[in-house]
Design a protein around this motif. Structure first.
Motif, PDB file in Angstrom:
ATOM      1  N   ASP A 249     -33.338  30.111  43.411  1.00  0.00           N
ATOM      2  CA  ASP A 249     -33.984  30.992  42.427  1.00  0.00           C
ATOM      3  C   ASP A 249     -35.354  30.412  42.125  1.00  0.00           C
ATOM      4  OD1 ASP A 249     -34.888  32.427  40.271  1.00  0.00           O
ATOM      5  OD2 ASP A 249     -33.176  32.032  38.973  1.00  0.00           O
ATOM      6  N   ASP A 250     -36.376  30.866  42.867  1.00  0.00           N
ATOM      7  CA  ASP A 250     -37.688  30.229  42.745  1.00  0.00           C
ATOM      8  C   ASP A 250     -38.443  30.581  41.463  1.00  0.00           C
ATOM      9  OD1 ASP A 250     -38.553  32.777  43.290  1.00  0.00           O
ATOM     10  OD2 ASP A 250     -39.402  32.312  45.256  1.00  0.00           O
ATOM     11  N   SER A 251     -37.768  31.303  40.545  1.00  0.00           N
ATOM     12  CA  SER A 251     -38.394  31.545  39.239  1.00  0.00           C
ATOM     13  C   SER A 251     -38.234  30.318  38.337  1.00  0.00           C
ATOM     14  CB  SER A 251     -37.767  32.764  38.555  1.00  0.00           C
ATOM     15  OG  SER A 251     -36.437  32.478  38.147  1.00  0.00           O
ATOM     16  N   LYS A 252     -37.456  29.318  38.809  1.00  0.00           N
ATOM     17  CA  LYS A 252     -37.274  28.093  38.020  1.00  0.00           C
ATOM     18  C   LYS A 252     -37.422  26.867  38.910  1.00  0.00           C
ATOM     19  CE  LYS A 252     -32.597  29.355  37.637  1.00  0.00           C
ATOM     20  NZ  LYS A 252     -31.351  29.409  36.922  1.00  0.00           N
ATOM     21  N   THR A 253     -37.637  25.729  38.271  1.00  0.00           N
ATOM     22  CA  THR A 253     -37.719  24.468  39.004  1.00  0.00           C
ATOM     23  C   THR A 253     -36.324  23.858  39.113  1.00  0.00           C
ATOM     24  OG1 THR A 253     -38.058  23.148  37.006  1.00  0.00           O
ATOM     25  CG2 THR A 253     -40.059  23.994  38.106  1.00  0.00           C
TER      26      THR A 253
ATOM     27  N   GLU B 127     -30.428  35.033  26.558  1.00  0.00           N
ATOM     28  CA  GLU B 127     -31.694  34.297  26.401  1.00  0.00           C
ATOM     29  C   GLU B 127     -31.588  33.263  25.279  1.00  0.00           C
ATOM     30  OE1 GLU B 127     -35.623  33.138  27.130  1.00  0.00           O
ATOM     31  OE2 GLU B 127     -34.126  34.151  28.355  1.00  0.00           O
TER      32      GLU B 127
ATOM     33  N   GLN C 248     -35.238  22.666  35.742  1.00  0.00           N
ATOM     34  CA  GLN C 248     -34.661  23.700  34.878  1.00  0.00           C
ATOM     35  C   GLN C 248     -33.210  23.987  35.265  1.00  0.00           C
ATOM     36  OE1 GLN C 248     -37.938  26.392  35.664  1.00  0.00           O
ATOM     37  NE2 GLN C 248     -38.399  26.523  33.493  1.00  0.00           N
TER      38      GLN C 248
ATOM     39  N   ALA D  21     -39.802  24.079  43.250  1.00  0.00           N
ATOM     40  CA  ALA D  21     -39.180  25.374  42.958  1.00  0.00           C
ATOM     41  C   ALA D  21     -37.766  25.327  43.527  1.00  0.00           C
ATOM     42  CB  ALA D  21     -39.983  26.491  43.606  1.00  0.00           C
ATOM     43  N   TYR D  22     -36.807  25.807  42.751  1.00  0.00           N
ATOM     44  CA  TYR D  22     -35.403  25.782  43.147  1.00  0.00           C
ATOM     45  C   TYR D  22     -35.177  26.830  44.243  1.00  0.00           C
ATOM     46  CZ  TYR D  22     -30.311  26.313  42.499  1.00  0.00           C
ATOM     47  OH  TYR D  22     -28.955  26.397  42.690  1.00  0.00           O
TER      48      TYR D  22
END
Length: 199
Positions: free
Chosen positions: A165-169, A38, A172, A161-162
């Motif tokens: 991995d749709d938790s990021k754009t 992180e 990102q 959304a990517y």
């Protein structure tokens, strides 16, 4: 605190970062590998922002054709050096972006690419819809802004959304790639063709 070579190796495998960078992150986080990942993500994104102004004139053209041969994408992705353009990481990035374009059909690469008249048209349509609801002016303005933002989030590549991995754009994902490769990367232009569809 001493950091074991095994811990450094594990962090390198997870992040693709250099040995000294991994060791520094582990020292900063007292050997906690999750916290180190992180920490590296945050410092990497900060570094990516600093690289954004640098000239990116090398790179690659990527052509992606769907399995059923009914959609194709041609993409120009740029980086700063020919060395990085030849790396598997850069080629993978460009390929993933071409797949994103094929799947999600963005119209613009960045918000800066949207013509002012298009923004005005979408805003006027949203204002007309919201005015019929009889909301107070300050609330109506927020609703309009939200609707305009949502409309363009789907049309702008970097705002989407990517798909992997749709938790990021996509933005990102791009910044993470910049942090990993150490060079500015730009999606310069793209074109998407769908069989039997005229844009």
């Amino acid at each position: 605190m001493s950091i074991s070579a095994q811990l450094v190796k594990e962090l390198r495998e997870r992040t693709g970062a250099g040995m000294m960078e991994c060791k520094k992150a582990l020292l900063e986080t007292n050997g906690d590998i999750e916290a180190a990942v992180e920490y590296m993500r945050k410092t990497g994104l900060a570094k990516a922002d600093k690289k954004a102004g640098r000239v990116a004139a090398e790179g690659a053209l990527v052509v992606s054709i769907s399995d059923d041969a009914k959609e194709a994408t041609i993409l120009e992705a740029n980086c700063e050096t020919d060395f990085v353009a030849r790396t598997e990481d850069f080629k993978n990035f460009a390929h993933q972006i071409a797949m994103q374009i094929a799947a999600m059909a963005p119209v613009y690469a960045t918000e800066a690419d949207i013509p002012a008249e298009e923004i005005a048209r979408v805003k006027a349509e949203a204002e007309e819809r919201v005015s019929k609801e009889g909301k107070p002016a300050e609330i109506a303005a927020k609703i309009v802004d939200g609707q305009v933002k949502k409309y363009f989030a789907e049309k702008v590549l970097l705002s989407q959304a990517y798909i992997m991995d749709d938790s990021k754009t996509v933005e990102q994902f791009l910044k993470e790639t910049v942090a990993k490769l150490g060079e500015n990367i730009v999606v310069r232009q793209f074109s998407r063709i769908e069989l039997g569809v005229n844009e």
